[in-house]
Scaffold this motif. Sequence first.
Motif, mmCIF file in Angstrom:
data_model
loop_
_atom_site.group_PDB
_atom_site.id
_atom_site.type_symbol
_atom_site.label_atom_id
_atom_site.label_comp_id
_atom_site.label_asym_id
_atom_site.label_seq_id
_atom_site.Cartn_x
_atom_site.Cartn_y
_atom_site.Cartn_z
ATOM 1 N N GLY A 156 25.245 38.798 65.865
ATOM 2 C CA GLY A 156 23.929 39.117 65.281
ATOM 3 C C GLY A 156 24.079 40.339 64.721
ATOM 4 N N ILE A 157 24.930 40.891 63.679
ATOM 5 C CA ILE A 157 24.727 41.914 63.189
ATOM 6 C C ILE A 157 23.738 41.949 61.999
ATOM 7 C CG2 ILE A 157 26.099 43.473 61.472
ATOM 8 C CD1 ILE A 157 28.661 42.183 62.737
ATOM 9 N N LYS A 158 22.893 43.167 62.013
ATOM 10 C CA LYS A 158 21.993 43.346 61.296
ATOM 11 C C LYS A 158 22.228 44.390 60.002
ATOM 12 C CE LYS A 158 18.449 42.840 64.854
ATOM 13 N NZ LYS A 158 19.481 42.555 65.980
ATOM 14 N N PRO A 159 21.589 44.470 58.935
ATOM 15 C CA PRO A 159 22.067 45.410 57.970
ATOM 16 C C PRO A 159 21.881 46.882 58.318
ATOM 17 C CG PRO A 159 20.803 43.622 57.026
ATOM 18 C CD PRO A 159 20.724 43.517 58.675
ATOM 19 N N GLY A 160 22.820 47.653 57.927
ATOM 20 C CA GLY A 160 22.912 49.220 58.448
ATOM 21 C C GLY A 160 23.451 49.466 59.682
ATOM 22 N N GLU A 161 23.919 48.477 60.446
ATOM 23 C CA GLU A 161 24.557 48.702 61.763
ATOM 24 C C GLU A 161 26.065 49.203 61.438
ATOM 25 O OE1 GLU A 161 22.440 46.263 65.212
ATOM 26 O OE2 GLU A 161 24.058 45.278 64.182
ATOM 27 N N HIS A 162 26.505 49.929 62.229
ATOM 28 C CA HIS A 162 27.954 50.286 62.065
ATOM 29 C C HIS A 162 28.915 49.045 62.805
ATOM 30 C CE1 HIS A 162 26.756 54.381 61.177
ATOM 31 N NE2 HIS A 162 27.881 54.435 60.570
ATOM 32 N N VAL A 163 29.710 48.747 62.289
ATOM 33 C CA VAL A 163 30.860 47.617 63.178
ATOM 34 C C VAL A 163 32.262 48.358 63.099
ATOM 35 C CG1 VAL A 163 31.742 45.229 62.893
ATOM 36 C CG2 VAL A 163 29.205 45.850 62.418
ATOM 37 N N VAL A 164 32.678 48.452 64.154
ATOM 38 C CA VAL A 164 34.053 48.873 64.233
ATOM 39 C C VAL A 164 34.928 47.559 64.514
ATOM 40 C CG1 VAL A 164 35.668 50.228 65.735
ATOM 41 C CG2 VAL A 164 33.217 50.837 65.360
ATOM 42 N N VAL A 165 36.045 47.394 63.654
ATOM 43 C CA VAL A 165 36.787 46.227 63.760
ATOM 44 C C VAL A 165 38.318 46.843 64.049
ATOM 45 C CG1 VAL A 165 37.999 44.290 62.646
ATOM 46 C CG2 VAL A 165 35.618 45.001 62.156
ATOM 47 N N ILE A 166 38.850 46.520 65.371
ATOM 48 C CA ILE A 166 40.177 47.220 65.969
ATOM 49 C C ILE A 166 41.103 46.232 65.224
ATOM 50 C CG2 ILE A 166 41.312 48.086 67.638
ATOM 51 C CD1 ILE A 166 38.692 48.886 69.138
ATOM 52 N N GLY A 167 42.071 46.260 64.375
ATOM 53 C CA GLY A 167 43.162 45.669 64.381
ATOM 54 C C GLY A 167 42.742 44.869 62.716
ATOM 55 N N ALA A 168 43.735 45.397 61.623
ATOM 56 C CA ALA A 168 43.563 44.853 60.329
ATOM 57 C C ALA A 168 44.429 43.954 59.960
ATOM 58 C CB ALA A 168 43.590 46.149 59.324
ATOM 59 N N ILE A 171 42.673 38.010 60.767
ATOM 60 C CA ILE A 171 41.574 37.465 61.456
ATOM 61 C C ILE A 171 40.404 38.821 61.285
ATOM 62 C CG2 ILE A 171 40.516 37.278 63.531
ATOM 63 C CD1 ILE A 171 42.352 34.894 62.201
ATOM 64 N N GLY A 172 41.097 40.135 61.612
ATOM 65 C CA GLY A 172 40.297 41.464 61.482
ATOM 66 C C GLY A 172 39.860 41.424 59.959
ATOM 67 N N LEU A 173 40.399 41.342 59.046
ATOM 68 C CA LEU A 173 39.919 41.320 57.657
ATOM 69 C C LEU A 173 38.859 40.281 57.458
ATOM 70 C CD1 LEU A 173 43.584 41.909 55.967
ATOM 71 C CD2 LEU A 173 41.712 43.492 55.991
ATOM 72 N N GLY A 174 38.966 39.302 57.961
ATOM 73 C CA GLY A 174 37.970 38.377 57.717
ATOM 74 C C GLY A 174 36.550 38.754 58.591
ATOM 75 N N VAL A 175 36.984 39.460 59.642
ATOM 76 C CA VAL A 175 35.720 39.903 60.311
ATOM 77 C C VAL A 175 35.009 40.892 59.308
ATOM 78 C CG1 VAL A 175 34.707 41.219 62.456
ATOM 79 C CG2 VAL A 175 36.483 39.448 62.635
ATOM 80 N N MET A 176 35.660 41.803 58.967
ATOM 81 C CA MET A 176 35.135 43.172 58.188
ATOM 82 C C MET A 176 34.525 42.255 56.884
ATOM 83 S SD MET A 176 38.571 45.443 58.146
ATOM 84 C CE MET A 176 39.613 45.691 59.392
ATOM 85 N N ALA A 177 35.226 41.549 56.126
ATOM 86 C CA ALA A 177 34.574 40.866 55.050
ATOM 87 C C ALA A 177 33.158 40.321 55.431
ATOM 88 C CB ALA A 177 35.620 39.805 54.423
ATOM 89 N N PHE A 178 32.859 39.563 56.656
ATOM 90 C CA PHE A 178 31.788 38.827 56.576
ATOM 91 C C PHE A 178 30.659 39.776 57.502
ATOM 92 C CE2 PHE A 178 34.494 35.087 56.739
ATOM 93 C CZ PHE A 178 33.621 34.334 55.808
ATOM 94 N N ALA A 179 31.053 40.976 58.019
ATOM 95 C CA ALA A 179 30.317 42.092 58.627
ATOM 96 C C ALA A 179 29.868 43.117 57.159
ATOM 97 C CB ALA A 179 30.960 43.109 59.393
ATOM 98 N N LYS A 180 30.596 43.070 56.298
ATOM 99 C CA LYS A 180 30.043 43.659 54.976
ATOM 100 C C LYS A 180 28.972 42.696 54.462
ATOM 101 C CE LYS A 180 31.078 46.751 52.947
ATOM 102 N NZ LYS A 180 30.055 47.870 52.853
ATOM 103 N N GLN A 181 29.314 41.400 54.483
ATOM 104 C CA GLN A 181 28.326 40.465 53.962
ATOM 105 C C GLN A 181 27.020 40.422 54.538
ATOM 106 O OE1 GLN A 181 28.856 36.079 53.993
ATOM 107 N NE2 GLN A 181 29.287 36.349 52.080
ATOM 108 N N ALA A 182 27.173 40.745 55.939
ATOM 109 C CA ALA A 182 25.741 40.854 56.755
ATOM 110 C C ALA A 182 25.019 42.296 56.611
ATOM 111 C CB ALA A 182 26.146 40.633 58.049
ATOM 112 N N GLY A 183 25.733 43.051 55.682
ATOM 113 C CA GLY A 183 25.167 44.341 55.231
ATOM 114 C C GLY A 183 25.341 45.318 56.243
#
Length: 237
Positions: A156-168, A171-183
Amino acid sequence: MRAIVCEEIDQLKLQDLPQPERAEGEALVAIRRIGICGTDLHAYKGNQPFFTYPRVLGHELAAVIEEIGPNDAGLQPGDQVSIIPYLHCGHCIACRSGKTNCCASMQVMGVHVDGGMREKISVPVSHLLSAEGLTLDETAMVEPLSIGAHAVRRAGIKPGEHVVVIGAGPIGLGVMAFAKQAGARVIAVDRNLDRLELSRTWAGADDLVQANEHTVQQVAEITGATMLRLSSMQQVT
């Protein structure tokens, strides 16, 4: 029909297998691209639990429909599709509750049953996703990228929130890409500098942190959090 079979640990062999037969409710598809997952590598090296040999590997798949019956999705021969490789029974209490990912008899293609490293397979129509507008290479990436999309949706990520992804890794890269898309503002954490750089160039990570004994402090400085609060959170979890 040609297939690549993992006969035993560290041994792949090109074999001729019988052509698959399409059952009721299934579609016959021709495999066009196959992604190589960590699961495949683990099976090849003998590190995959619940695994038996011989096995046809491969579950990140792009295919083209060759035969299909009438279906609600409107799929037709010639359509390009991605394949959902998690085969649920449809009858257990989890499946009846709509939680097919918790199926008591789950079978994963390429792990419990033969996967897609072969010319053709027959799969349930319900497990086909139209890949119209995607390249074949992109279609093969739908399955691994869907994991990151699911993680971000559940968070439920909201725009402007910090998201820490451990492991690049992938799968981690995918999480990062979608987190960026969520703002979100994404912080990538990994020990490998090359992976961290890819986190920025491919996934758009905002901050890179090389994992070491100071990682928590570095993340705290980036987010503006206090060490006391981070310590308390660690104790709670």
